[in-house]
Motif scaffolding. Structure first.
Motif, mmCIF file in Angstrom:
data_model
loop_
_atom_site.group_PDB
_atom_site.id
_atom_site.type_symbol
_atom_site.label_atom_id
_atom_site.label_comp_id
_atom_site.label_asym_id
_atom_site.label_seq_id
_atom_site.Cartn_x
_atom_site.Cartn_y
_atom_site.Cartn_z
ATOM 1 N N THR A 26 -2.196 13.972 3.171
ATOM 2 C CA THR A 26 -3.481 13.614 3.794
ATOM 3 C C THR A 26 -4.162 12.433 3.127
ATOM 4 N N SER A 27 -3.833 12.156 1.870
ATOM 5 C CA SER A 27 -4.498 11.094 1.132
ATOM 6 C C SER A 27 -3.534 10.467 0.146
ATOM 7 N N ILE A 28 -3.619 9.134 0.010
ATOM 8 C CA ILE A 28 -2.749 8.464 -0.951
ATOM 9 C C ILE A 28 -3.394 7.168 -1.433
ATOM 10 N N THR A 29 -3.155 6.869 -2.708
ATOM 11 C CA THR A 29 -3.521 5.572 -3.272
ATOM 12 C C THR A 29 -2.222 4.870 -3.619
ATOM 13 N N ILE A 30 -2.050 3.696 -3.053
ATOM 14 C CA ILE A 30 -0.851 2.914 -3.313
ATOM 15 C C ILE A 30 -1.179 1.945 -4.448
ATOM 16 N N PRO A 31 -0.491 2.073 -5.589
ATOM 17 C CA PRO A 31 -0.855 1.268 -6.772
ATOM 18 C C PRO A 31 -0.514 -0.211 -6.625
ATOM 19 N N ASN A 32 -1.090 -1.032 -7.519
ATOM 20 C CA ASN A 32 -0.867 -2.484 -7.533
ATOM 21 C C ASN A 32 0.601 -2.860 -7.679
ATOM 22 N N SER A 33 1.398 -1.991 -8.284
ATOM 23 C CA SER A 33 2.803 -2.309 -8.523
ATOM 24 C C SER A 33 3.614 -2.368 -7.228
ATOM 25 N N VAL A 34 3.148 -1.691 -6.186
ATOM 26 C CA VAL A 34 3.867 -1.670 -4.907
ATOM 27 C C VAL A 34 3.595 -2.973 -4.166
#
Length: 178
Positions: A26-34
Protein backbone atom coordinates in the motif's frame (compact mmCIF):
# COMPACT_ATOMS: atom_id res chain seq x y z
CA UNK A 1 1.11 -13.94 2.29
CA UNK A 2 2.48 -10.68 0.95
CA UNK A 3 3.63 -7.68 3.03
CA UNK A 4 1.66 -4.41 2.80
CA UNK A 5 4.80 -2.35 3.37
CA UNK A 6 8.39 -2.94 2.44
CA UNK A 7 11.73 -1.25 2.90
CA UNK A 8 13.99 -0.91 -0.14
CA UNK A 9 17.66 -0.60 0.78
CA UNK A 10 20.00 1.99 -0.65
CA UNK A 11 22.02 -0.65 -2.52
CA UNK A 12 19.08 -1.22 -4.88
CA UNK A 13 19.62 0.61 -8.19
CA UNK A 14 16.60 -0.57 -10.19
CA UNK A 15 13.16 -2.00 -9.66
CA UNK A 16 12.64 -4.58 -12.37
CA UNK A 17 9.67 -5.35 -14.57
CA UNK A 18 6.75 -6.95 -12.73
CA UNK A 19 8.62 -6.68 -9.39
CA UNK A 20 5.49 -5.87 -7.35
CA UNK A 21 2.81 -6.65 -9.96
CA UNK A 22 -0.52 -7.26 -8.23
CA UNK A 23 0.96 -7.00 -4.73
CA UNK A 24 -0.98 -5.85 -1.65
CA UNK A 25 1.73 -3.26 -1.02
CA UNK A 26 0.00 0.00 0.00
CA UNK A 27 2.92 2.37 0.56
CA UNK A 28 6.51 2.62 -0.62
CA UNK A 29 9.44 5.02 -0.62
CA UNK A 30 11.79 4.53 -3.52
CA UNK A 31 15.30 5.58 -2.40
CA UNK A 32 17.72 7.89 -4.27
CA UNK A 33 19.82 4.89 -5.29
CA UNK A 34 17.08 3.62 -7.64
CA UNK A 35 17.47 5.07 -11.14
CA UNK A 36 14.81 3.14 -13.04
CA UNK A 37 11.41 1.63 -12.41
CA UNK A 38 10.63 -1.14 -14.87
CA UNK A 39 7.54 -1.92 -16.89
CA UNK A 40 4.57 -3.20 -14.86
CA UNK A 41 6.66 -2.80 -11.66
CA UNK A 42 3.63 -1.92 -9.48
CA UNK A 43 0.85 -2.65 -11.99
CA UNK A 44 -2.44 -3.69 -10.39
CA UNK A 45 -0.93 -3.37 -6.90
CA UNK A 46 -2.71 -1.86 -3.88
CA UNK A 47 -0.29 1.07 -3.83
CA UNK A 48 -2.05 4.19 -2.52
CA UNK A 49 1.08 6.15 -1.55
CA UNK A 50 4.44 6.37 -3.30
CA UNK A 51 7.45 8.59 -2.72
CA UNK A 52 9.77 8.62 -5.71
CA UNK A 53 13.14 9.98 -4.61
CA UNK A 54 15.34 12.19 -6.75
CA UNK A 55 17.44 9.51 -8.45
CA UNK A 56 14.88 7.83 -10.68
CA UNK A 57 15.39 8.91 -14.32
CA UNK A 58 12.72 6.83 -16.05
CA UNK A 59 9.29 5.46 -15.28
CA UNK A 60 8.65 2.33 -17.31
CA UNK A 61 5.54 1.53 -19.30
CA UNK A 62 2.53 0.52 -17.19
CA UNK A 63 4.66 0.92 -14.01
CA UNK A 64 1.86 2.28 -11.77
CA UNK A 65 -1.18 1.38 -13.89
CA UNK A 66 -4.43 0.62 -12.03
CA UNK A 67 -2.95 1.61 -8.63
CA UNK A 68 -5.22 3.45 -6.14
CA UNK A 69 -2.73 6.33 -5.86
CA UNK A 70 -4.28 9.62 -4.75
CA UNK A 71 -1.36 11.88 -5.64
CA UNK A 72 2.06 11.56 -7.18
CA UNK A 73 5.11 13.80 -7.37
CA UNK A 74 7.44 12.92 -10.22
CA UNK A 75 10.86 14.29 -9.21
CA UNK A 76 13.11 16.51 -11.31
CA UNK A 77 15.45 13.57 -11.98
CA UNK A 78 12.86 11.83 -14.20
CA UNK A 79 13.25 12.55 -17.93
CA UNK A 80 10.54 10.29 -19.37
CA UNK A 81 7.16 8.97 -18.34
CA UNK A 82 6.45 5.67 -20.05
CA UNK A 83 3.43 4.54 -22.02
CA UNK A 84 0.41 3.99 -19.77
CA UNK A 85 2.58 4.65 -16.68
CA UNK A 86 -0.41 5.79 -14.58
CA UNK A 87 -3.31 4.48 -16.68
CA UNK A 88 -6.59 4.06 -14.82
CA UNK A 89 -5.30 5.39 -11.51
CA UNK A 90 -8.90 6.41 -10.88
CA UNK A 91 -8.20 7.79 -7.38
CA UNK A 92 -5.42 10.10 -8.60
CA UNK A 93 -6.44 13.72 -7.96
CA UNK A 94 -3.10 15.48 -8.44
CA UNK A 95 0.12 14.83 -10.29
CA UNK A 96 3.22 16.99 -10.29
CA UNK A 97 5.57 16.45 -13.20
CA UNK A 98 9.22 17.28 -12.54
CA UNK A 99 11.15 19.89 -14.49
CA UNK A 100 13.32 17.42 -16.43
CA UNK A 101 10.57 15.39 -18.09
CA UNK A 102 10.84 15.82 -21.86
CA UNK A 103 8.19 13.33 -22.97
CA UNK A 104 4.87 12.22 -21.58
CA UNK A 105 4.21 8.78 -23.04
CA UNK A 106 1.16 7.57 -24.91
CA UNK A 107 -1.83 7.15 -22.58
CA UNK A 108 0.42 7.97 -19.58
CA UNK A 109 -2.53 9.27 -17.51
CA UNK A 110 -5.33 7.68 -19.55
CA UNK A 111 -8.51 7.19 -17.52
CA UNK A 112 -7.36 9.14 -14.44
CA UNK A 113 -10.93 10.37 -14.06
CA UNK A 114 -10.38 12.26 -10.76
CA UNK A 115 -7.30 14.17 -11.92
CA UNK A 116 -8.32 17.80 -11.42
CA UNK A 117 -5.09 19.55 -12.31
CA UNK A 118 -1.81 18.87 -14.01
CA UNK A 119 1.12 21.19 -14.57
CA UNK A 120 3.15 20.46 -17.66
CA UNK A 121 6.65 21.89 -17.11
CA UNK A 122 8.70 23.81 -19.68
CA UNK A 123 10.97 20.80 -20.20
CA UNK A 124 8.26 18.77 -21.98
CA UNK A 125 8.56 18.72 -25.78
CA UNK A 126 5.99 16.04 -26.63
CA UNK A 127 2.66 14.91 -25.22
CA UNK A 128 1.85 11.40 -26.38
CA UNK A 129 -1.33 10.12 -27.95
CA UNK A 130 -4.11 9.72 -25.40
CA UNK A 131 -1.77 11.02 -22.66
CA UNK A 132 -4.67 12.54 -20.70
CA UNK A 133 -7.56 10.82 -22.48
CA UNK A 134 -10.70 10.48 -20.38
CA UNK A 135 -9.37 12.66 -17.56
CA UNK A 136 -12.93 13.89 -17.13
CA UNK A 137 -12.20 16.06 -14.05
CA UNK A 138 -9.57 18.22 -15.79
CA UNK A 139 -11.05 21.69 -16.24
CA UNK A 140 -8.13 23.61 -17.74
CA UNK A 141 -4.77 22.88 -19.29
CA UNK A 142 -1.79 25.02 -20.18
CA UNK A 143 0.64 23.62 -22.70
CA UNK A 144 4.00 25.43 -22.41
CA UNK A 145 6.06 26.86 -25.26
CA UNK A 146 8.50 23.93 -25.04
CA UNK A 147 5.89 21.50 -26.42
CA UNK A 148 6.15 20.94 -30.18
CA UNK A 149 3.71 18.03 -30.62
CA UNK A 150 0.41 16.97 -29.09
CA UNK A 151 -0.54 13.40 -29.91
CA UNK A 152 -3.74 11.91 -31.27
CA UNK A 153 -6.56 12.16 -28.74
CA UNK A 154 -4.13 13.52 -26.11
CA UNK A 155 -7.02 15.21 -24.26
CA UNK A 156 -9.84 13.26 -25.91
CA UNK A 157 -12.85 12.59 -23.72
CA UNK A 158 -11.83 15.30 -21.23
CA UNK A 159 -15.46 16.36 -20.90
CA UNK A 160 -14.76 18.80 -18.04
CA UNK A 161 -12.16 20.77 -20.00
CA UNK A 162 -13.33 24.37 -20.41
CA UNK A 163 -9.99 26.10 -21.07
CA UNK A 164 -6.87 25.14 -23.02
CA UNK A 165 -3.89 27.40 -23.61
CA UNK A 166 -1.50 26.11 -26.24
CA UNK A 167 2.07 27.43 -26.43
CA UNK A 168 3.35 28.92 -29.66
CA UNK A 169 5.94 26.19 -30.40
CA UNK A 170 3.36 23.50 -31.16
CA UNK A 171 3.78 22.42 -34.78
CA UNK A 172 1.50 19.37 -34.78
CA UNK A 173 -1.76 18.56 -33.06
CA UNK A 174 -3.04 15.03 -33.62
CA UNK A 175 -6.52 14.01 -34.70
CA UNK A 176 -9.17 14.31 -31.97
CA UNK A 177 -6.56 15.87 -29.65
CA UNK A 178 -9.31 17.68 -27.78
Amino acid sequence: SQPSSIYIGTNVTSIGSNAFYGSILTSITIPNSVTSIGSYAFYFSSLSSVTISNGVTSLGSYCFGFCPLTSVIIPDSVTSIGTKAFEFCTSLTSATIGNSVTSIGDEAFFGCSKLTSITIPNSVTSIGGGAFKQCTSLTSITIPNSVTSIGVSAFGGCTGLTSATIGNSVTSIGNFAF
